[in-house]
Write an enzyme that holds these catalytic residues in place. Structure first.
Site, PDB file in Angstrom:
ATOM      1  N   ARG A 161       0.852  -1.186   0.000  1.00 30.33           N
ATOM      2  CA  ARG A 161       0.000   0.000   0.000  1.00 30.33           C
ATOM      3  C   ARG A 161       0.895   1.245   0.000  1.00 30.33           C
ATOM      4  O   ARG A 161       1.514   1.590   0.997  1.00 30.33           O
ATOM      5  CB  ARG A 161      -0.923  -0.006   1.213  1.00 30.33           C
ATOM      6  CG  ARG A 161      -1.979  -1.085   1.158  1.00 30.33           C
ATOM      7  CD  ARG A 161      -2.841  -0.928  -0.060  1.00 30.33           C
ATOM      8  NE  ARG A 161      -4.065  -1.698   0.030  1.00 30.33           N
ATOM      9  CZ  ARG A 161      -4.947  -1.751  -0.938  1.00 30.33           C
ATOM     10  NH1 ARG A 161      -4.731  -1.088  -2.070  1.00 30.33           N
ATOM     11  NH2 ARG A 161      -6.032  -2.466  -0.803  1.00 30.33           N
ATOM     12  N   ALA A 210     -10.921  -6.789  -1.478  1.00 33.13           N
ATOM     13  CA  ALA A 210     -11.721  -5.572  -1.590  1.00 33.13           C
ATOM     14  C   ALA A 210     -11.395  -4.849  -2.881  1.00 33.13           C
ATOM     15  O   ALA A 210     -10.363  -5.097  -3.501  1.00 33.13           O
ATOM     16  CB  ALA A 210     -11.452  -4.650  -0.399  1.00 33.13           C
ATOM     17  N   GLU A 237     -14.601  -9.164  -6.901  1.00 36.53           N
ATOM     18  CA  GLU A 237     -13.329  -8.896  -6.214  1.00 36.53           C
ATOM     19  C   GLU A 237     -12.785 -10.151  -5.534  1.00 36.53           C
ATOM     20  O   GLU A 237     -11.582 -10.413  -5.585  1.00 36.53           O
ATOM     21  CB  GLU A 237     -13.495  -7.770  -5.181  1.00 36.53           C
ATOM     22  CG  GLU A 237     -13.604  -6.398  -5.793  1.00 36.53           C
ATOM     23  CD  GLU A 237     -12.342  -5.923  -6.500  1.00 36.53           C
ATOM     24  OE1 GLU A 237     -11.229  -6.418  -6.203  1.00 36.53           O
ATOM     25  OE2 GLU A 237     -12.455  -5.042  -7.364  1.00 36.53           O
ATOM     26  N   GLU A 273      -9.140 -11.531  -6.765  1.00 38.22           N
ATOM     27  CA  GLU A 273      -8.010 -11.451  -5.842  1.00 38.22           C
ATOM     28  C   GLU A 273      -7.606 -12.792  -5.230  1.00 38.22           C
ATOM     29  O   GLU A 273      -6.439 -12.978  -4.888  1.00 38.22           O
ATOM     30  CB  GLU A 273      -8.304 -10.434  -4.742  1.00 38.22           C
ATOM     31  CG  GLU A 273      -8.383  -9.012  -5.290  1.00 38.22           C
ATOM     32  CD  GLU A 273      -8.460  -7.945  -4.221  1.00 38.22           C
ATOM     33  OE1 GLU A 273      -8.456  -8.282  -3.015  1.00 38.22           O
ATOM     34  OE2 GLU A 273      -8.531  -6.762  -4.594  1.00 38.22           O
ATOM     35  N   GLU A 310      -2.128  -4.736 -10.116  1.00 34.64           N
ATOM     36  CA  GLU A 310      -2.363  -5.217  -8.757  1.00 34.64           C
ATOM     37  C   GLU A 310      -1.483  -6.439  -8.493  1.00 34.64           C
ATOM     38  O   GLU A 310      -1.597  -7.451  -9.177  1.00 34.64           O
ATOM     39  CB  GLU A 310      -3.848  -5.582  -8.639  1.00 34.64           C
ATOM     40  CG  GLU A 310      -4.360  -5.811  -7.269  1.00 34.64           C
ATOM     41  CD  GLU A 310      -5.871  -5.950  -7.263  1.00 34.64           C
ATOM     42  OE1 GLU A 310      -6.478  -5.405  -6.332  1.00 34.64           O
ATOM     43  OE2 GLU A 310      -6.450  -6.599  -8.162  1.00 34.64           O
TER      44      GLU A 310
END
Length: 187
Positions: free
Chosen positions: A67, A79, A95, A99, A143
């Site tokens: 992050r 999320a 999601e 993920e 991501e």
């Protein structure tokens, strides 16, 4: 003693757009205060988000990712943001699948929470996923994350050491641990 209901509404006089990004925008509003004065409010606009509590055999599915605002790795429940007009329940299932690779038969809304109502309008809808089936993760191209599952003790340890520190995951862990001990979801 009964609480008196006062009107503290701030009426918008003007809005000045400051920044428009891919995910958020920033505006400064001039508002009329209840006492007749005026003030400015810096407001971050966000499309909203979803998060998913998924229990796999008594373990909580989580992801670890870097992050940038915190400059460190974080452990969080799956999320992501809502895409324009997207149904939050469908976004939660999407999601989770993207993920972690897990598909679910259904999602149930546990709670919707304002993340930082002092300056942002973001609301995260937290869902419980049920009827899980493993599969292949397919994260967004920008991501980078790893998915794994935590026991209740490992989740508590991750909180104690700061690996879990975001509000949605803290709420999720406490709700999940309550579910494991009482059989009911609640916050």
């Amino acid at each position: 003693m009964e609480k008196q209901h006062l009107d503290f509404t701030e009426k918008t006089i003007s809005t000045k757009p400051i920044f428009q990004g891919k995910i958020i925008s920033l505006q400064v509003d001039e508002v009329a205060l209840p006492n007749g004065g005026t003030a400015t409010r810096e407001i971050v606009k966000h499309p909203g988000a979803v998060a998913v509590i998924a229990d796999v055999g008594g373990k909580l599915l989580v992801v670890e990712q870097y992050r940038k605002p915190l400059e460190r790795l974080q452990v969080e429940i799956p999320a992501g943001k809502l895409d324009g007009g997207e149904d939050p329940a469908e976004a939660a299932a999407r999601e989770l699948r993207e993920e972690t690779g897990y598909a679910c038969e259904r999602t149930t809304l546990l709670h919707s929470m304002a993340t930082s109502p002092g300056f942002a309008d973001e609301v995260i809808h937290i869902y419980v996923a049920e009827g899980l089936r493993p599969g292949e993760a397919d994260p967004d191209e920008d991501e980078f994350l790893s998915a794994f599952a935590l026991t209740p003790e490992e989740a508590s340890q991750a909180i104690a050491t700061g690996r879990i520190c975001d509000a949605k995951t803290l709420l999720a862990v406490y709700a999940w641990q309550r579910y494991l001990t009482t059989g009911t979801w609640g916050v």
